[in-house]
Design a protein around this motif. Structure first.
Motif, PDB file in Angstrom:
ATOM      1  N   TYR A   1       0.807  -1.213   0.000  1.00 19.93           N
ATOM      2  CA  TYR A   1       0.000   0.000   0.000  1.00 19.93           C
ATOM      3  C   TYR A   1       0.846   1.272   0.000  1.00 19.93           C
ATOM      4  CZ  TYR A   1      -3.741  -3.236   1.040  1.00 19.93           C
ATOM      5  OH  TYR A   1      -4.628  -4.277   0.977  1.00 19.93           O
ATOM      6  N   LEU A   2       2.151   1.141   0.081  1.00 21.81           N
ATOM      7  CA  LEU A   2       3.035   2.302   0.047  1.00 21.81           C
ATOM      8  C   LEU A   2       3.146   2.791  -1.396  1.00 21.81           C
ATOM      9  CD1 LEU A   2       5.814   0.873   2.381  1.00 21.81           C
ATOM     10  CD2 LEU A   2       4.193   2.692   2.967  1.00 21.81           C
ATOM     11  N   ARG A   3       2.808   4.044  -1.626  1.00 18.63           N
ATOM     12  CA  ARG A   3       2.868   4.627  -2.966  1.00 18.63           C
ATOM     13  C   ARG A   3       3.441   6.039  -2.881  1.00 18.63           C
ATOM     14  NH1 ARG A   3       1.999   0.154  -4.140  1.00 18.63           N
ATOM     15  NH2 ARG A   3       0.363  -0.750  -5.413  1.00 18.63           N
ATOM     16  N   GLU A   4       4.299   6.372  -3.817  1.00 18.78           N
ATOM     17  CA  GLU A   4       4.872   7.715  -3.861  1.00 18.78           C
ATOM     18  C   GLU A   4       3.765   8.746  -3.993  1.00 18.78           C
ATOM     19  OE1 GLU A   4       7.837   7.692  -6.958  1.00 18.78           O
ATOM     20  OE2 GLU A   4       9.069   6.239  -5.870  1.00 18.78           O
ATOM     21  N   GLY A   5       3.878   9.827  -3.239  1.00 14.22           N
ATOM     22  CA  GLY A   5       2.895  10.904  -3.275  1.00 14.22           C
ATOM     23  C   GLY A   5       1.794  10.772  -2.251  1.00 14.22           C
ATOM     24  N   HIS A   6       1.547   9.565  -1.718  1.00  6.05           N
ATOM     25  CA  HIS A   6       0.492   9.379  -0.722  1.00  6.05           C
ATOM     26  C   HIS A   6       0.888   9.972   0.626  1.00  6.05           C
ATOM     27  CE1 HIS A   6      -1.842   5.790  -2.660  1.00  6.05           C
ATOM     28  NE2 HIS A   6      -1.800   6.856  -3.428  1.00  6.05           N
ATOM     29  N   THR A   7      -0.129  10.377   1.374  1.00  5.16           N
ATOM     30  CA  THR A   7       0.075  10.815   2.751  1.00  5.16           C
ATOM     31  C   THR A   7      -0.155   9.622   3.659  1.00  5.16           C
ATOM     32  OG1 THR A   7      -0.625  13.077   2.272  1.00  5.16           O
ATOM     33  CG2 THR A   7      -0.749  12.360   4.576  1.00  5.16           C
ATOM     34  N   VAL A   8       0.763   9.413   4.591  1.00 10.61           N
ATOM     35  CA  VAL A   8       0.629   8.320   5.549  1.00 10.61           C
ATOM     36  C   VAL A   8       0.709   8.887   6.960  1.00 10.61           C
ATOM     37  CG1 VAL A   8       1.589   6.570   3.993  1.00 10.61           C
ATOM     38  CG2 VAL A   8       3.118   7.818   5.529  1.00 10.61           C
TER      39      VAL A   8
ATOM     40  N   ILE B   1       4.858  16.347   7.315  1.00 14.89           N
ATOM     41  CA  ILE B   1       3.826  17.359   7.093  1.00 14.89           C
ATOM     42  C   ILE B   1       3.478  18.040   8.411  1.00 14.89           C
ATOM     43  CG2 ILE B   1       1.451  17.779   6.334  1.00 14.89           C
ATOM     44  CD1 ILE B   1       1.782  15.323   4.477  1.00 14.89           C
ATOM     45  N   ARG B   2       3.063  17.226   9.395  1.00 15.49           N
ATOM     46  CA  ARG B   2       2.680  17.803  10.696  1.00 15.49           C
ATOM     47  C   ARG B   2       2.544  16.704  11.732  1.00 15.49           C
ATOM     48  NH1 ARG B   2      -3.806  18.856  10.065  1.00 15.49           N
ATOM     49  NH2 ARG B   2      -4.180  17.039   8.765  1.00 15.49           N
ATOM     50  N   GLN B   3       2.542  17.128  12.995  1.00 21.22           N
ATOM     51  CA  GLN B   3       2.326  16.215  14.118  1.00 21.22           C
ATOM     52  C   GLN B   3       0.896  16.407  14.616  1.00 21.22           C
ATOM     53  OE1 GLN B   3       5.482  15.902  17.022  1.00 21.22           O
ATOM     54  NE2 GLN B   3       4.005  15.672  18.686  1.00 21.22           N
ATOM     55  N   LEU B   4       0.237  15.282  14.940  1.00 20.28           N
ATOM     56  CA  LEU B   4      -1.159  15.298  15.397  1.00 20.28           C
ATOM     57  C   LEU B   4      -1.283  14.533  16.709  1.00 20.28           C
ATOM     58  CD1 LEU B   4      -2.670  14.178  11.979  1.00 20.28           C
ATOM     59  CD2 LEU B   4      -2.729  16.499  12.888  1.00 20.28           C
ATOM     60  N   ASP B   5      -2.308  14.854  17.476  1.00 20.64           N
ATOM     61  CA  ASP B   5      -2.550  14.103  18.704  1.00 20.64           C
ATOM     62  C   ASP B   5      -3.087  12.706  18.416  1.00 20.64           C
ATOM     63  OD1 ASP B   5      -1.659  16.163  20.311  1.00 20.64           O
ATOM     64  OD2 ASP B   5      -3.648  17.053  20.511  1.00 20.64           O
ATOM     65  N   THR B   6      -3.862  12.564  17.334  1.00 26.62           N
ATOM     66  CA  THR B   6      -4.398  11.253  16.961  1.00 26.62           C
ATOM     67  C   THR B   6      -4.235  11.051  15.456  1.00 26.62           C
ATOM     68  OG1 THR B   6      -6.601  12.185  16.647  1.00 26.62           O
ATOM     69  CG2 THR B   6      -6.136  11.210  18.808  1.00 26.62           C
ATOM     70  N   CYS B   7      -4.218   9.783  15.044  1.00 25.54           N
ATOM     71  CA  CYS B   7      -4.076   9.465  13.624  1.00 25.54           C
ATOM     72  C   CYS B   7      -5.440   9.477  12.951  1.00 25.54           C
ATOM     73  CB  CYS B   7      -3.439   8.093  13.455  1.00 25.54           C
ATOM     74  SG  CYS B   7      -1.711   8.055  13.952  1.00 25.54           S
ATOM     75  N   SER B   8      -5.468   9.954  11.691  1.00 21.30           N
ATOM     76  CA  SER B   8      -6.740  10.018  10.973  1.00 21.30           C
ATOM     77  C   SER B   8      -6.644   9.468   9.551  1.00 21.30           C
ATOM     78  CB  SER B   8      -7.227  11.472  10.933  1.00 21.30           C
ATOM     79  OG  SER B   8      -6.256  12.291  10.315  1.00 21.30           O
ATOM     80  N   CYS B   9      -5.583   8.715   9.255  1.00 20.35           N
ATOM     81  CA  CYS B   9      -5.453   8.122   7.918  1.00 20.35           C
ATOM     82  C   CYS B   9      -6.265   6.843   7.830  1.00 20.35           C
ATOM     83  CB  CYS B   9      -3.987   7.778   7.629  1.00 20.35           C
ATOM     84  SG  CYS B   9      -2.977   9.196   7.193  1.00 20.35           S
ATOM     85  N   PRO B  10      -6.631   6.419   6.600  1.00 18.66           N
ATOM     86  CA  PRO B  10      -7.257   5.106   6.431  1.00 18.66           C
ATOM     87  C   PRO B  10      -6.303   4.027   6.951  1.00 18.66           C
ATOM     88  CG  PRO B  10      -7.267   6.339   4.367  1.00 18.66           C
ATOM     89  CD  PRO B  10      -6.453   7.134   5.347  1.00 18.66           C
ATOM     90  N   SER B  11      -6.841   2.917   7.403  1.00 15.74           N
ATOM     91  CA  SER B  11      -6.008   1.889   8.050  1.00 15.74           C
ATOM     92  C   SER B  11      -4.867   1.406   7.160  1.00 15.74           C
ATOM     93  CB  SER B  11      -6.858   0.714   8.520  1.00 15.74           C
ATOM     94  OG  SER B  11      -7.509   0.115   7.422  1.00 15.74           O
ATOM     95  N   VAL B  12      -5.072   1.357   5.831  1.00 12.89           N
ATOM     96  CA  VAL B  12      -3.986   0.876   4.957  1.00 12.89           C
ATOM     97  C   VAL B  12      -2.837   1.882   4.880  1.00 12.89           C
ATOM     98  CG1 VAL B  12      -5.406  -0.642   3.541  1.00 12.89           C
ATOM     99  CG2 VAL B  12      -5.079   1.744   2.834  1.00 12.89           C
ATOM    100  N   HIS B  13      -3.085   3.140   5.289  1.00 10.44           N
ATOM    101  CA  HIS B  13      -2.027   4.143   5.290  1.00 10.44           C
ATOM    102  C   HIS B  13      -1.627   4.547   6.692  1.00 10.44           C
ATOM    103  CE1 HIS B  13      -3.509   5.134   1.026  1.00 10.44           C
ATOM    104  NE2 HIS B  13      -2.435   4.374   0.954  1.00 10.44           N
ATOM    105  N   SER B  14      -1.935   3.710   7.686  1.00  7.21           N
ATOM    106  CA  SER B  14      -1.562   3.973   9.070  1.00  7.21           C
ATOM    107  C   SER B  14      -0.455   3.018   9.478  1.00  7.21           C
ATOM    108  CB  SER B  14      -2.764   3.791   9.998  1.00  7.21           C
ATOM    109  OG  SER B  14      -3.706   4.807   9.757  1.00  7.21           O
ATOM    110  N   PHE B  15       0.607   3.588  10.010  1.00  8.08           N
ATOM    111  CA  PHE B  15       1.771   2.795  10.384  1.00  8.08           C
ATOM    112  C   PHE B  15       2.193   3.126  11.796  1.00  8.08           C
ATOM    113  CE2 PHE B  15       1.699   3.530   5.805  1.00  8.08           C
ATOM    114  CZ  PHE B  15       1.580   2.224   5.370  1.00  8.08           C
ATOM    115  N   LEU B  16       3.258   2.496  12.222  1.00  8.93           N
ATOM    116  CA  LEU B  16       3.678   2.556  13.613  1.00  8.93           C
ATOM    117  C   LEU B  16       5.188   2.660  13.675  1.00  8.93           C
ATOM    118  CD1 LEU B  16       2.220   2.127  16.392  1.00  8.93           C
ATOM    119  CD2 LEU B  16       2.770  -0.277  16.146  1.00  8.93           C
ATOM    120  N   PHE B  17       5.706   3.593  14.495  1.00 10.81           N
ATOM    121  CA  PHE B  17       7.145   3.647  14.736  1.00 10.81           C
ATOM    122  C   PHE B  17       7.551   2.457  15.609  1.00 10.81           C
ATOM    123  CE2 PHE B  17       6.456   8.288  14.120  1.00 10.81           C
ATOM    124  CZ  PHE B  17       7.396   8.508  13.123  1.00 10.81           C
ATOM    125  N   ILE B  18       8.687   1.867  15.300  1.00  8.04           N
ATOM    126  CA  ILE B  18       9.212   0.758  16.113  1.00  8.04           C
ATOM    127  C   ILE B  18      10.344   1.281  16.970  1.00  8.04           C
ATOM    128  CG2 ILE B  18      10.448  -1.448  16.003  1.00  8.04           C
ATOM    129  CD1 ILE B  18       7.547  -1.708  15.226  1.00  8.04           C
TER     130      ILE B  18
END
Length: 190
Positions: free
Chosen positions: A120-127, A173-190
């Motif tokens: 689901y990673l694509r150039e130009g997409h916001t994650v 782009i920016r830091q947010l208190d909560t994530c609002s991307c679709p689940s396929v574009h939501s990731f997690l720092f390890i």
């Protein structure tokens, strides 16, 4: 007689040319015997390789913007939150939005079930990438690789956990208190 070039073995690699920058290190070899009478020419005497040193010469840690972000699928976060809540150690996290700039072809070439999210990673997409315990550093209150302290439009590096050939660059782009991307574009720092 025809005498080919003979060179020494490579030296050990030098340290990084400069700390806190994506730079290079060097190794060298020298000529033991110059070619004569049409003998084979000498091979290169110097090689360079990319390198990053995360500590200054004074021993302090470099800015976080140099550290590649390690990411995995956001679905992993649900199990992580359950474990953290069980031991009472969960701290409030945050989310960072990035625009994907470049992605290596290795992201599409992994066929293991635990790496399907990489397709689901694509150039130009916001994650959106969530920073939560235990990746959230208790001292700095940041996740390594989140780009805090980076300049606007600075290219930052990321790498997918589970597939070392899946990596790329993105812009914070920016830091947010909560994530609002679709689940396929939501990731997690390890």
């Amino acid at each position: 007689p025809v005498i080919p070039c003979v060179v020494s073995a490579w030296s050990v690699w030098s340290g990084c040319a400069e700390p806190c920058k994506t730079t290079y290190r060097v190794r060298r070899r020298h000529i033991i015997q110059k070619p004569r009478n049409g003998g084979e020419a000498c091979p290169p005497l110097e090689e360079r390789a990319g390198c990053v040193e995360y500590w200054t010469q004074q021993g302090t840690e470099c800015k976080q913007s140099l550290i590649p972000a390690l990411i995995t699928t956001g679905g992993f976060g649900k199990a992580r939150k359950k474990r953290a809540a069980a031991d009472g150690s969960e701290r409030d996290g945050y989310c960072v939005e990035f625009q994907l700039v470049a992605i290596t072809p290795g992201c599409l070439q992994s066929h293991h079930s635990y790496t399907h999210w990489m397709q689901y990673l694509r150039e130009g997409h916001t994650v959106c990438v969530e920073c939560q315990h235990p990746a959230l550093d208790s001292k700095s209150l940041h996740c390594y690789g989140d780009g805090s302290g980076s300049k606007k439009n600075q290219l930052l590096h990321w790498q997918a956990v589970g597939n070392p050939h899946c990596k790329g660059t993105w812009k914070r782009i920016r830091q947010l208190d909560t994530c609002s991307c679709p689940s396929v574009h939501s990731f997690l720092f390890i």
